[in-house]
Design an enzyme around this catalytic site. Structure first.
Site, mmCIF file in Angstrom:
data_model
loop_
_atom_site.group_PDB
_atom_site.id
_atom_site.type_symbol
_atom_site.label_atom_id
_atom_site.label_comp_id
_atom_site.label_asym_id
_atom_site.label_seq_id
_atom_site.Cartn_x
_atom_site.Cartn_y
_atom_site.Cartn_z
ATOM 1 N N ASP A 50 -1.438 -1.975 10.775
ATOM 2 C CA ASP A 50 -1.743 -1.898 9.352
ATOM 3 C C ASP A 50 -2.397 -3.168 8.811
ATOM 4 O OD1 ASP A 50 -0.665 0.626 9.236
ATOM 5 O OD2 ASP A 50 1.183 0.034 8.213
ATOM 6 N N LYS A 90 0.852 -1.197 0.000
ATOM 7 C CA LYS A 90 0.000 0.000 0.000
ATOM 8 C C LYS A 90 0.883 1.239 0.000
ATOM 9 C CE LYS A 90 0.984 1.036 4.485
ATOM 10 N NZ LYS A 90 1.677 2.260 4.938
#
Length: 288
Positions: free
Chosen positions: A149, A25
């Site tokens: 995350d 990401k």
């Protein structure tokens, strides 16, 4: 207790091999708003999935085994999130042993979330492998126990992260058709280093409103709060950002707590030798 049908299923799965491809990401903006009583910081950031992949394999084994290849992963394997993901599920479901192999392609310590993705994908792959039937909501809760995350990678769609990063809200945004350039020179920035000297502050504009601005306006309004202190310690990263803008980037920034820099372009750029001959990681990706 397990029934006979479960035992038969395990026998059938003796030679089953499954594979998945954890992605990474980037962070579009990252504001550090307050420091909490538990020592963590409250953040707000847009996490956007990027199709650069590791390779994760699971196969039945006589004893649990974790191996890896590709980029060298520092530290003891017992601390790897793939191992921890297996341990979490094993403690609840008493799994039979498997051999997990990870081919590491996404740079570590670069703010791309590759390790978090590996942990989340291990949960999802084991859920499928053993037919555990764990819902996505429960997978997200399990992923949150691995790291802040990790929950993002259960669904892999643009989401605004808040809290420690584990509170997620879908956000309608698309970079489809844009060209993404990722630059990583191998600089490793620990979480402790990233937060050293950080002074939390509320952003001037509401984060969602900044994301809704034109991408040209992001340059002056969509900020990663880590850049200020990390650029002082690692000035070459600020130079990479400038080079990306000089090459025509609409927006350039550091992702996460660094050290990967990225630029978003309308078309494939002609990058300077200072970036193309960098001893590290350079990826040019068309976003889909």
């Amino acid at each position: 207790m397990r029934g006979e049908s479960y035992k038969k299923m395990l026998a059938i799965r003796k030679f089953v091999h499954m594979i998945s491809f954890p992605i990474c990401k980037i962070n579009l903006g990252l504001n550090i708003t307050t420091k909490r009583k538990d020592g963590y910081h409250e953040i707000v950031s847009l996490m956007y999935p990027i199709e650069i992949q590791d390779i994760l394999e699971v196969v039945s084994s006589s004893s649990f085994k974790f191996t890896c290849s590709g980029l060298e992963i520092p530290g003891d394997s017992s601390s790897n999130l793939c191992v921890k993901a297996f341990e979490i599920l094993n403690s609840q479901y008493d799994l039979t042993p498997v051999h997990i192999h990870l081919y590491k392609n996404i740079p570590m310590g670069g703010g791309l979330g590759g390790g978090s993705a590996d942990g989340a994908y291990t949960l999802m792959l084991l859920n499928e492998f053993f037919k555990l039937g764990i819902s996505n909501d429960n997978l997200r809760n399990l992923a949150a126990s691995l790291g802040s995350d990790c929950p993002f990678f259960i669904e892999n769609k643009p989401q605004i992260a808040s809290g420690r990063g584990e509170v997620l809200k879908p956000f309608d945004i698309s970079l489809k058709g844009k060209i993404l350039v990722l630059v990583n020179d191998g600089t490793h920035i620990s979480t402790a280093e990233a937060y050293n000297g950080i002074r939390p502050k509320l952003p001037k504009n509401k984060f969602e409103n900044v994301l809704k601005m034109s991408m040209e306006d992001w340059r002056f309004n969509l900020v990663n709060d880590f850049e200020e202190t990390i650029f002082k310690a690692h000035p070459q990263l600020e130079k990479y950002k400038s080079l990306l803008y000089d090459s025509g980037a609409i927006y350039a920034s550091m992702t996460g707590s660094g050290s990967t820099m990225f630029g978003i372009f309308d078309r494939k750029p002609d990058l300077p030798e200072e970036l193309t001959k960098l001893n590290g990681f350079l990826k040019v990706v068309e976003l889909k």
